[in-house]
Design a protein around this motif. Sequence first.
Motif, short mmCIF file in Angstrom:
data_model
loop_
_atom_site.label_atom_id
_atom_site.label_comp_id
_atom_site.label_asym_id
_atom_site.label_seq_id
_atom_site.Cartn_x
_atom_site.Cartn_y
_atom_site.Cartn_z
N LEU A 174 -10.57 28.58 7.87
CA LEU A 174 -10.17 27.42 6.89
C LEU A 174 -10.96 26.72 6.23
CD1 LEU A 174 -10.02 24.75 9.79
CD2 LEU A 174 -8.21 25.29 8.26
N ILE A 178 -13.88 25.81 5.38
CA ILE A 178 -14.73 24.81 6.47
C ILE A 178 -16.54 25.89 6.19
CG2 ILE A 178 -16.16 23.94 8.35
CD1 ILE A 178 -13.00 23.22 9.64
N ARG A 225 -5.28 24.89 2.60
CA ARG A 225 -5.79 24.68 3.66
C ARG A 225 -4.05 23.91 4.12
NH1 ARG A 225 -11.19 20.95 4.61
NH2 ARG A 225 -12.67 22.70 4.34
N PHE A 257 -6.77 21.42 16.16
CA PHE A 257 -8.41 21.56 16.95
C PHE A 257 -8.44 21.36 18.55
CE2 PHE A 257 -7.56 20.52 12.68
CZ PHE A 257 -8.28 21.61 11.93
N GLN A 297 -8.71 16.04 16.59
CA GLN A 297 -9.20 15.22 15.44
C GLN A 297 -7.85 14.82 14.91
OE1 GLN A 297 -11.40 15.35 13.49
NE2 GLN A 297 -12.47 18.05 13.55
N LEU A 298 -7.88 13.21 15.89
CA LEU A 298 -6.11 12.64 15.19
C LEU A 298 -6.54 11.55 14.71
CD1 LEU A 298 -3.70 12.99 18.48
CD2 LEU A 298 -4.07 14.13 16.77
N LEU A 299 -6.25 10.48 14.10
CA LEU A 299 -5.99 9.36 13.22
C LEU A 299 -6.15 8.41 14.63
CD1 LEU A 299 -4.76 9.75 9.78
CD2 LEU A 299 -7.22 10.21 11.39
N PRO A 339 -0.02 16.27 7.19
CA PRO A 339 0.76 16.90 6.30
C PRO A 339 1.80 17.10 5.44
CG PRO A 339 0.13 17.67 8.23
CD PRO A 339 0.62 16.59 8.97
N ALA A 396 -14.10 9.38 9.74
CA ALA A 396 -13.67 9.99 10.29
C ALA A 396 -11.99 11.06 10.25
CB ALA A 396 -13.69 9.59 11.37
N GLU A 397 -11.80 9.47 8.78
CA GLU A 397 -10.25 9.43 8.28
C GLU A 397 -10.20 10.56 7.61
OE1 GLU A 397 -8.86 5.61 7.95
OE2 GLU A 397 -7.01 7.03 6.77
N VAL A 408 -10.27 14.28 8.38
CA VAL A 408 -9.38 14.17 8.89
C VAL A 408 -8.33 15.09 7.90
CG1 VAL A 408 -6.80 14.39 10.42
CG2 VAL A 408 -8.91 13.53 11.46
N LYS A 458 -9.25 16.15 5.02
CA LYS A 458 -9.36 17.18 4.75
C LYS A 458 -8.82 18.14 5.18
CE LYS A 458 -13.26 15.93 0.77
NZ LYS A 458 -14.47 16.85 0.72
N LEU A 459 -9.19 18.14 6.58
CA LEU A 459 -8.42 19.22 7.32
C LEU A 459 -7.73 19.98 6.89
CD1 LEU A 459 -10.99 18.64 10.71
CD2 LEU A 459 -11.40 20.67 9.29
N VAL A 460 -6.35 18.90 7.25
CA VAL A 460 -5.10 19.07 6.64
C VAL A 460 -4.69 19.57 5.70
CG1 VAL A 460 -5.04 18.01 9.46
CG2 VAL A 460 -4.03 16.89 7.48
N GLY A 461 -5.93 19.49 5.04
CA GLY A 461 -5.74 20.25 2.84
C GLY A 461 -5.27 18.95 2.27
N GLY A 462 -5.32 17.71 2.25
CA GLY A 462 -5.21 16.67 1.45
C GLY A 462 -6.71 17.07 0.45
N PRO A 476 -15.63 19.02 6.51
CA PRO A 476 -15.59 19.03 7.67
C PRO A 476 -17.18 19.91 8.28
CG PRO A 476 -14.05 19.84 6.13
CD PRO A 476 -14.93 19.48 5.51
#
Lengths: 225, 328
Positions: A49, A51, A78, A85, A89-91, A103, B230-231, B234, B236-240, B328
């Motif tokens: 990923l 990271i 990504r 995860f 990792q939800l909002l 996404p 936190a937002e 997330v 960034k993790l999904v590619g934003g 992350p």
Amino acid sequence: MIKFDNVSKRYADGQEALSDISFEVSRGEFAFITGHSGAGKSTLLNLILAIQTPSSGQLIANGVNLNRVSTSQIARHRRQIGTVFQNHQLLHDRSVYDNVALPLEICGYQPNDAARRVRAALDKVGLLNKEKSFPDALSGGEQQRVGIARAVVNRPSIILADEPTGNLDPALSAEVMKIFQQFQSVGVCLLVASHDAALIERLNCRTIVLEGGKLLADQKPRPQA
Amino acid sequence: MNATKRRNDNANQPRVKRNTRAGQSASFVDLVKLHRRIARDSASRLLQTPASSLVTLFVVAVALLLPALLFGLNSNLASLLAGFQNSAQVTLYLQDSVSEADGEEISNDLLTRNDIENAYYVSPSQALDEFGASSGLEDLLTEMTANPLPGAIVLTPSDVSSVAVDELARQLQKLSQVDVVQIDSLWLQRLAAISNLVSAIGRVLAVIVILGLFFVVGNTIKLAIENRKAEILVIKLVGGSDMYAARPFLYTGLLYGLGGGVLATLLQGIVLATFNSNLEVLMRLYESDFQLRGFGLMSSLLIIVAGATVGWTAALMASLRHIRAINP
């Protein structure tokens, strides 16, 4: 699709999380990564990923050389990967629907198009009736399924999953695996970290075993009778 | 149309290859809708913490108000000066040897110059009469045997700028019949210099204020980013991208700037109204009906646009810097 070539990952304190890992997972392949906690499963997924970056060796995923990537390349990379995860990792201030749509919003989908895909993904994980709920109102298993819906909604070319069935009962686990297999059948490359031995045994997939950061075994699926 | 249809057909089918270039599949209208949603979201977040949002808004407004008031007062001063400037006068006191007829002739000659708007001759006896009338000393003056006053030519320059008037005075001083050239607008020049100084102070203050606004808005945005760490993680993790994550904060900065600008124009209205009631008393004593004017539509718009621009830019700089640091 994913190629590890003598990849090692050392942390600043000298601890080696992965050492000299080499394997390749191709299109349409479904592989489990297993091993005790601390064996390096999460590090391995983090490397894919972007990271974290490898300390040595070469890692290529989806045609991207992950040894040297810019910030904008990382974001684009990504977007091609659907990730489930371990901690979801939800909002928490957005509805289930908006979480799964994230996404698609990032990729700039038309709202109508996005709505159809979000509902299709939620339907697959059996949460269509919860689209207006907020994650905090859901059980751990339901939150995990929202995470799975979000991982597949963008129809990624690679799906990574870190203990995706950790909070799910056997029936739901089987359901999730069926979804994963559907994606496998259309050429998606799946890498699933799990230590659910029974599930791995039953699915009869390729299994990469890690121990103490080293590749212990790379078991091919048993030939079908 | 075709592309949309094709996508519809396989919406429920997993697919490996697809183009993930952002923005490619969304139309302009969709993009506007998306931005409107983000803007609304940013606004509702500001309303969630009304007290602190209001404090920031007031700080922005007051910061914008200070240079704006200074510029406003200065433009009032300038317009006051412009009213007087038409009466800028140059007086040529002639040599005693110049006769009335010669004086008239010189005056008429001067009228042909195009840098002189108007000129008239005042004979020594006329000057004495005028002086007597305006000073109330007529009785005393009639007892004088000789007239001590010289003949004079009073002229109005066509260009009333101080440079032009000075130049004209310099040229006229060379005339042999002219004894002394007196510019009656010296006090006007002093006032104009003060006005220039005020506007220079205004410019410096504006620069300081803009720097201050960058700090205030930047710091507010930094706190907002901390709260939504936190937002952003997330996203960034999904590619934003960083820019995608920054969007809501750009709207926050824009709203602070816009709101601050609007508040500043309202506040200046209140300030000017307060000044005007006091000024009226003063001006009545001077038998003038001069009144402070508000900023006018264009100037008000300028303040609002300036506020919005500074707010947005400060937010852009702050959010890109702080979002880049979240990984992350």
